[in-house]
Design an enzyme around this catalytic site. Structure first.
Site, PDB file in Angstrom:
ATOM      1  N   ASP A 123       0.752  -1.275   0.122  1.00  0.00           N
ATOM      2  CA  ASP A 123       0.027   0.075  -0.144  1.00  0.00           C
ATOM      3  C   ASP A 123       0.933   1.307  -0.009  1.00  0.00           C
ATOM      4  O   ASP A 123       2.129   1.073   0.321  1.00  0.00           O
ATOM      5  CB  ASP A 123      -0.863  -0.004   1.182  1.00  0.00           C
ATOM      6  CG  ASP A 123      -1.784   0.996   1.330  1.00  0.00           C
ATOM      7  OD1 ASP A 123      -2.609   1.642   0.337  1.00  0.00           O
ATOM      8  OD2 ASP A 123      -1.863   1.684   2.562  1.00  0.00           O
ATOM      9  N   ASP A 140      -1.535  -0.977   6.083  1.00  0.00           N
ATOM     10  CA  ASP A 140      -1.868  -0.327   7.548  1.00  0.00           C
ATOM     11  C   ASP A 140      -3.083  -0.117   7.859  1.00  0.00           C
ATOM     12  O   ASP A 140      -3.364  -0.041   8.955  1.00  0.00           O
ATOM     13  CB  ASP A 140      -0.938   0.940   7.511  1.00  0.00           C
ATOM     14  CG  ASP A 140      -1.364   2.055   6.792  1.00  0.00           C
ATOM     15  OD1 ASP A 140      -1.876   3.101   7.403  1.00  0.00           O
ATOM     16  OD2 ASP A 140      -1.657   2.108   5.458  1.00  0.00           O
ATOM     17  N   ASP A 196      -7.161  -2.187   4.177  1.00  0.00           N
ATOM     18  CA  ASP A 196      -6.280  -3.254   3.822  1.00  0.00           C
ATOM     19  C   ASP A 196      -6.517  -4.436   4.319  1.00  0.00           C
ATOM     20  O   ASP A 196      -5.798  -5.539   3.878  1.00  0.00           O
ATOM     21  CB  ASP A 196      -4.535  -2.825   4.094  1.00  0.00           C
ATOM     22  CG  ASP A 196      -4.280  -1.599   3.348  1.00  0.00           C
ATOM     23  OD1 ASP A 196      -4.627  -1.377   2.315  1.00  0.00           O
ATOM     24  OD2 ASP A 196      -3.545  -0.761   4.018  1.00  0.00           O
TER      25      ASP A 196
END
Length: 643
Positions: A346, A537, A541
């Site tokens: 990410d 995080d 996600d």
């Protein structure tokens, strides 16, 4: 009581690994039996060699070696009997007991004592190695605070950390541990965070920064506002994760344990066959000779080198990782992360710091102040890093929002002053058929668009910083075997491409909703040769972390849902720790397989020599105890290595 229960968990944990057979206390008393047996054995061998007295050749010699045998042999004999009573017939204790007592039966007294003595010494080395491996976990118990000074009724009172409530103010004096996760109220603080993050260098923390339980205050009296209950604090979470991780064994470890259950009885029956079957096929059969060969076979075949050194290897890997601020939720993930060849990450909070600041505010039909009042009325309910940046904007008399709803990957909608307000990205406004100025498309940084009653009224530009070690992480990942590197983000495509270019990631995609991120990773996993790790995080996600082969979360900034879902937690939010995690996994796996090859290779050679009558009990001792010691020393390297 809580500490007592956690210590019981530690003891139970070590029993699960088979380490409780011998006391790991360094008290001198435990060495006395081995020292006594050693002295008597040396005196006996010297008497045999130099023929001190004819008297030693008689019954006194048997009595002498029997007395030398009992201090080290009796505990093993007792354990063998106890295991039989529990229904576990074929154990290493049984193998050692049969082999050494058999040596006495055929008159090989020194060898019988030596085998049991070396076995006991091997257990001492094993015990010392286990103690070292457990030190990181026990250290967590030591750093866990046991008291706290809490402001109640205008004065500070000493209470248990478990009784602290969210929102209460806690005072931490110099040299004391912070008892709870919270926000620093004092102007600044100088903290040792090694127990929580693995970072050995003390950290300078400023006001309103998050601080973690277990950190040591090094300078001045500070005040902290509690943001979590103690049971949810970082130090409690670490302790729980490491304890659970050591209980979750790898496939290799589980296989070896199952193998040992089949292997040990097979060895016993083969030894019986080796003793009696030659009677029917070998001329001049001598029972004592073939019994001696069978006893050698038993000593060599003891599986302790395998069943001890392999879990100790994983145990050491978990300890080394936690000492570096990396938490694996199970030994199995040490195996899997070692095979990772595809890394997807990410962007916000993972590659970038996730600390946004307002760069520009552009209002069209209303004033800047009004624009921010409408914006912050909705963003006040969000935990997204961009929302936190917006909320830093100073406001007088803020507006209040109702009927607020978050639209995943797009933004927020709600009612403010009886007006329908949208705050989010271009995709959100387009869903409501609201025109967006073309100049928005040229903005590279993150932008928050605002619409009121169907009219686009302005935007706020937010900028994020790339983490210092992000570029190094990518280059180092390629060096250790990661072949493909991807970056996926819900942020704009232009922003995502810009960040990817700066850190040398060749493949990136932006404007992804959570379900689209999931789809991208699932596509990667369709490749049968790909072992995919995803690093994220945020709460959005969590689905991707769950489906990937290894889910890695940035634990400092990460949401609780992401942390619960992930397999590996990076406590410091440093991307370079991902590379360290892979290195530790690879080293652990390499050491485990080195130990397996060493144990099987040496044992097989000496087994064949023993069956052919070419190996003595001394070679058997090396094949068993010597190999176990070498395997243990090999496993200990994980805990002493600098990563």
């Amino acid at each position: 009581m809580r500490e007592h229960n956690e210590k019981k968990k530690i003891n139970k944990l070590t029993r699960n690994y088979g380490y409780s057979n011998f006391n790991t206390n360094s008290n001198l008393k435990k060495y006395i039996p081995a020292i006594l047996s050693s002295l008597m054995l040396l005196i006996g061998i010297a008497a045999d060699y130099y023929n001190f007295s004819p008297f030693f050749k008689s019954w006194f010699r048997v009595l002498w070696y029997s007395t030398a045998y009992l201090p080290v042999g009796l505990p093993v004999l007792k354990k063998g009997i106890e295991s039989i009573k529990r229904g576990s017939y074929f154990t290493e204790f049984l193998l050692m007991s049969i082999a050494t007592l058999g040596a006495f039966v055929i008159g090989e007294y020194p060898e019988g004592v030596t085998v049991m003595l070396f076995y006991t010494i091997g257990e001492f080395f094993q015990s010392a190695a286990v103690t070292k491996a457990k030190r990181n976990i026990k250290a967590l118990l030591d750093v866990r605070p046991n008291k706290a000074l809490v402001l109640r009724s205008n004065s500070y009172v000493s209470v248990l950390p478990s009784s602290i409530k969210i929102g209460e103010t806690v005072q931490v004096r110099t040299g004391e541990k912070i008892p709870i996760d919270g926000v620093l109220l004092s102007t600044n603080a100088y903290l040792n965070t090694a127990a929580v993050t693995g970072e050995s260098k003390p950290q300078r923390i400023i006001k309103n920064t998050i601080v973690y339980a277990g950190s040591i205050n090094l300078q001045n009296v500070i005040e902290v506002k509690a943001t979590k209950e103690f049971k949810n604090s970082s130090i409690a979470r670490i302790l729980d994760l490491v304890q659970n991780a050591t209980a979750r064994k790898s496939k290799t470890e589980l296989f070896i344990r199952k193998f040992a259950k089949i292997y040990t009885p097979a060895v016993v029956f083969l030894a019986i066959g080796l003793t009696f079957l030659p009677y029917f096929f070998v001329p001049n059969y001598v029972f004592a000779d073939w019994l001696y060969r069978a006893l050698i076979f038993l000593v060599i075949s003891c599986p302790c080198a395998l069943v001890i050194s392999i879990p100790l290897g994983y145990f050491g890997g978990l300890g080394a990782a936690s000492n570096n601020g990396i938490l694996f939720k199970g030994a199995s993930f040490l195996d899997t992360i070692a095979k990772v060849n595809t890394l997807a990450m990410d962007k916000t909070g993972t590659i970038t710091k996730g600390i946004f600041t307002i760069q520009e505010i552009k209002a069209f039909t209303i004033s800047e102040s009004e624009l921010m009042k409408y914006t912050l009325a909705l963003e006040a309910t969000s935990t997204h890093p961009i929302a936190k940046a917006l909320l830093d904007y100073p406001l007088r008399e803020p507006f209040t929002a109702t009927d607020v709803k978050e639209i995943a990957g797009k933004g927020i909608r709600g009612i403010v002053n009886n007006k329908k307000v949208l705050v989010g990205n271009a995709a959100l406004l387009l869903d409501y058929k609201i025109d967006v100025l073309t100049e928005i498309e040229d903005i590279v940084e993150s932008s928050v668009l605002v619409a009121i009653n169907g009219e686009f009224v302005g935007y706020v530009i937010i900028a994020d910083e790339i983490k210092e070690d992000a570029k190094e992480t990518v280059s180092e990942a390629y060096k250790i075997g990661v072949k493909d590197f991807y970056m996926f983000s819900g942020d704009r495509e232009s922003i995502t491409k810009n960040v990817a270019k700066q850190i040398n990631v060749l493949r990136s995609k932006g404007d992804l909703l959570p379900e689209q991120k999931l789809k991208e990773v699932e596509e990667l996993m369709k490749n049968p040769n790909a072992i995919v790790a995803f690093v994220g995080d945020g709460i959005n996600d969590a689905p991707v972390l769950a489906v990937s082969d290894v889910g890695i979360v940035m634990g400092g900034l990460g949401s609780d849902v992401a942390i619960e879902t992930a397999d590996v937690i990076i406590q410091t939010d440093e991307p370079i720790k991902i590379v360290k995690a892979i290195k530790i996994g690879k080293s652990t796996r390499a050491i485990v397989w080195q130990n397996i090859a060493l144990a099987f290779g040496v044992k097989l050679i000496v087994l064949l020599l023993g069956a052919a009558g070419l190996a003595t009990m001394w070679e058997a001792v090396f094949a068993d105890v010597g190999v176990a010691l070498l395997a243990i020393l090999n496993a200990v390297r994980l805990q002493t290595k600098k990563w």
